[in-house]
Design an enzyme around this catalytic site. Structure first.
Site, PDB file in Angstrom:
ATOM      1  N   ARG A  76       0.861  -1.161   0.000  1.00 60.95           N
ATOM      2  CA  ARG A  76       0.000   0.000   0.000  1.00 60.95           C
ATOM      3  C   ARG A  76       0.909   1.226   0.000  1.00 60.95           C
ATOM      4  NH1 ARG A  76      -3.219  -2.786  -1.536  1.00 60.95           N
ATOM      5  NH2 ARG A  76      -5.233  -3.413  -0.691  1.00 60.95           N
ATOM      6  N   GLU A 108      -3.538   7.692  -4.367  1.00 60.10           N
ATOM      7  CA  GLU A 108      -3.891   7.345  -5.745  1.00 60.10           C
ATOM      8  C   GLU A 108      -5.188   8.041  -6.165  1.00 60.10           C
ATOM      9  OE1 GLU A 108      -4.022   3.062  -5.767  1.00 60.10           O
ATOM     10  OE2 GLU A 108      -2.013   2.964  -4.905  1.00 60.10           O
ATOM     11  N   HIS A 118      -1.126   0.690  -9.779  1.00 63.48           N
ATOM     12  CA  HIS A 118      -1.789  -0.292  -8.926  1.00 63.48           C
ATOM     13  C   HIS A 118      -2.332  -1.451  -9.761  1.00 63.48           C
ATOM     14  CE1 HIS A 118      -3.809  -0.621  -4.719  1.00 63.48           C
ATOM     15  NE2 HIS A 118      -3.530  -1.799  -5.198  1.00 63.48           N
TER      16      HIS A 118
END
Lengths: 330, 349
Positions: free
Chosen positions: A248, A277, A295
């Site tokens: 993360r 993000e 991602h």
């Protein structure tokens, strides 16, 4: 608490499908399979604000499918008095208030091992890319620079590198196994030393960084692991050090990472995740010693199929009172 | 400072721990026999090698003369040139060897000898050395890195992020999983075996093509490249370039590999029929390709530049500080051995 039957019989004698609250987005691939077996409450399709909708429709809901990163916070949980299960569609559950769930006896399931291979593959590929400058030299070739400027700057060997894995769970172990085949030495940090593992253990991440050439973050994001890679760790890693983050964004202090890269305090980074993000720090976009992806590590048909099986398996087990396949234990 | 971690080298940014130090060391003074050795270096691929050669030997730099004047340049220095150091770009063809009557040794800074006229060397009793083993790991690492980058569209993702286009958190597309896919290797030599060993850690089944079946492996053997291609997901070229293996990956092989197949070339450009490759990729008959080598380096077919299912890198298989130094040290060690009448370190002829 009385056991309520949520499968009311229709006049035709057929049982109604079990009711599940859905937090969006539901991946298109999942829709058909899951709507065959479950009835979904979709708050976003209603003009009512979420609290009102839930008050009107969700007081009997026992299961919630959290199909993306939408937070399952205490506020939401308070609207769901009968909730017993949260099914997450990710390996990480940092978007879920785990403590609140624990207090209420609400079980949480995650993606289990559905993503393990793909995330491990991605981490290895990011590392090779950073060291061998694959993406950077691919850009160089596509800009027509090879005939004009000659050979691209040299990269660095992977073999012999000491790789510090932060979080030796299923993904971390999968990364370790792969990198050993390239001649890397594996070191690790974990909450507790793993007796069955022969790699060198470090209880302190800064010490791990001091002995490593590469750090790979494959641990879950919790209050304890927030910014587990901070400036102190980066300085200990050193000027040639590489950071690979497939966990993360918030595992790494992103502002400090940018500063250390700009100042040459670390050597490079491969990042699939970011703190905010889809925002990526502008400075990174101009660096050749970083590889940046949006991602994407889990996005293969196999991971998605695996995830669907896990989600379905957990929901079906729950509604038939069987043990949950992939419970998260904290 | 921590002695066991990366020390910053003057030349690069890396301390490559070498568990097997080679006999040659850049720290020793060169023997007189080296100082009088006239060495022709054909191409400036390795600055460390060039520096060491100029410090230790009598160095002639071929590229300082335009190709049209090479014959003249060689004639002028033919008496002095007893050694030639070739690279994968410029080697020692028949014409060059003929122009150097005093040539005793060709020390190629590469493992591939496709640019050296071995028959001519044999005829003239010229010794030939190459640089095996020291580059095996890097090339194998790159092969796997390129394969995953292509399957998972990593370079494309990096371009996407750098373009600023990522503005929705859920933006994704499915890409091909790498782990567990069948790898087909053309050529199971040192590099082929190293690739196989790495791929096994990803649970990839391994199959291969070779001139003859290898006795001590469990990998599945195919006696035809087309059959290998038809039965694998990722086809990797890892054999030597010879007359027989030129265009070993042709249209038939590419069609067999198919619209979901990926070709990885870390061998030599001429292993693959490049024109056919371009049309196969554009037409979607081939799923993707990762190319480190091309038929006419440094020229890369521009039709490939806009494709998302290819990864294009400029012959970087051995392009790490550590490996280039080891290759250079091996070349220097071979030259020193030759000059001092000792056994060559890595002779081919």
């Amino acid at each position: 608490m009385s056991v309520e039957n949520h499968t009311a019989e229709t006049p035709a004698g057929e049982r109604e499908l079990p009711l599940v609250l859905l937090l969006p987005p539901l991946f298109p691939h999942f829709h058909v399979a899951l709507t065959h077996k479950f009835r979904f409450l979709k708050p976003w399709e209603s003009p009512l604000p979420r609290e009102e909708f839930l008050a009107a429709h969700a007081c009997a809901v026992r299961a919630l499918l959290c199909s993306g990163p939408t937070p399952v916070d205490a506020e939401l949980l308070a609207c769901l008095p009968r909730l017993e299960l949260v099914v997450a569609s990710s390996a990480g559950v940092n978007h879920i208030d785990v403590a609140a769930c624990r207090r209420r006896g609400i079980a949480i399931t995650n993606a289990g091992n559905a993503f393990t291979d793909d995330v491990a593959d991605y981490a290895v590929a990011l590392l090779i890319d950073v060291l061998h400058k694959i993406s950077a030299s691919d850009r160089y070739v596509r800009r027509g620079l090879w005939p004009i400027k000659g050979d691209h700057p040299l990269g660095r060997k992977l073999g012999g590198k000491r790789v510090g894995v932060i979080g030796l769970g299923s993904i971390g172990s999968a990364v370790a196994r792969r990198l050993e085949a390239f001649g890397c030495t594996i070191l690790y940090h974990s909450r507790r030393k793993k007796p069955s593992v022969s790699h060198q253990f470090f209880s302190n991440v800064t010490d791990l960084a001091a002995e490593s050439d590469v750090l790979v973050t494959t641990c879950t994001l919790t209050a304890e692991t927030h910014h587990i890679i901070d400036r102190e760790v980066m300085l200990a890693l050193g000027k040639d050090g590489i950071i690979i983050n497939v966990g993360r964004g918030a595992l790494v202090d992103e502002k400090e990472l940018v500063r250390c890269l700009m100042e040459g305090e670390i050597g490079g980074a491969g990042l699939d995740v970011f703190e905010n993000e889809p925002v990526v720090p502008q400075e990174l976009l101009h660096m050749d010693n970083v590889v940046l992806t949006h991602h994407q590590a889990v996005f293969t048909p196999e991971s998605f199929h695996g995830l669907l099986e896990v989600v379905m398996g957990n929901l079906e087990a729950f509604f038939s009172n069987r043990p949950l396949p992939t419970p998260v234990s904290e | 400072m921590k002695p066991t971690k990366c020390r910053v080298e003057e030349r690069g940014t890396e301390d490559d721990r070498n568990p097997n130090p080679k006999p040659f060391s850049s720290l020793t003074t060169p023997p007189p026999a080296m100082e009088s050795l006239g060495v022709l270096l054909t191409f400036p691929a390795n600055s460390y090698l060039e520096e060491e050669l100029s410090k230790r030997c009598k160095l002639f730099r071929l590229w300082e003369t335009p190709p049209e004047n090479w014959r003249q340049f060689l004639r002028a220095n033919a008496g002095s040139i007893r050694a030639l150091v070739g690279t994968s770009t410029v080697g020692a063809d028949a014409e060059m060897i003929d122009a150097l009557p005093a040539l005793e040794i060709v020390a190629s800074c590469s493992v591939g000898l496709d640019k050296v006229d071995l028959a001519k060397c044999r005829e003239r009793r010229i010794r030939v050395t190459n640089t095996p083993d020291v580059l095996t790991d890097d090339v194998a690492d790159l092969a796997i890195g390129l394969a995953i980058a292509t399957m998972r569209r990593i370079c494309e993702a990096d371009r996407y992020v750098r373009s600023g286009a990522w503005n929705a958190k859920g933006d994704y597309k499915l890409t091909s999983k790498f782990s567990g896919k069948t790898i087909g290797i053309i050529g199971l030599g040192r590099i082929g075996l190293a690739i196989a060993k790495r791929a096994e850690a990803f649970d990839c089944p391994i199959s291969y093509y070779s001139r003859s079946e290898k006795p001590h492996t469990n990998y599945k053997y195919y006696s035809s490249v087309v059959d290998l291609a038809a039965n694998c997901h990722i086809l990797i070229v890892a054999c030597a370039l010879t007359e027989e293996t030129r265009h070993i990956v042709n249209r038939e092989v590419m069609d067999a590999l198919g619209p979901k197949g990926v070709l990885v070339n870390i061998g030599r450009g001429p292993h693959v029929d490049e024109a056919e490759l371009v049309s196969a990729l554009i037409e979607g008959r081939l799923g993707g390709a990762a190319l480190d080598v091309f038929e006419h380096e440094p020229h890369v077919p521009e039709q490939l530049f806009g494709l998302e299912n290819v990864v294009l890198v400029p012959h970087v298989g051995t392009a790490t500080w550590g490996t280039r130094k080891e290759m250079a040290d091996l070349v220097l060690g071979n030259l020193e051995a030759h000059a001092t009448n000792k056994p060559l370190l890595t002779p081919v002829l």
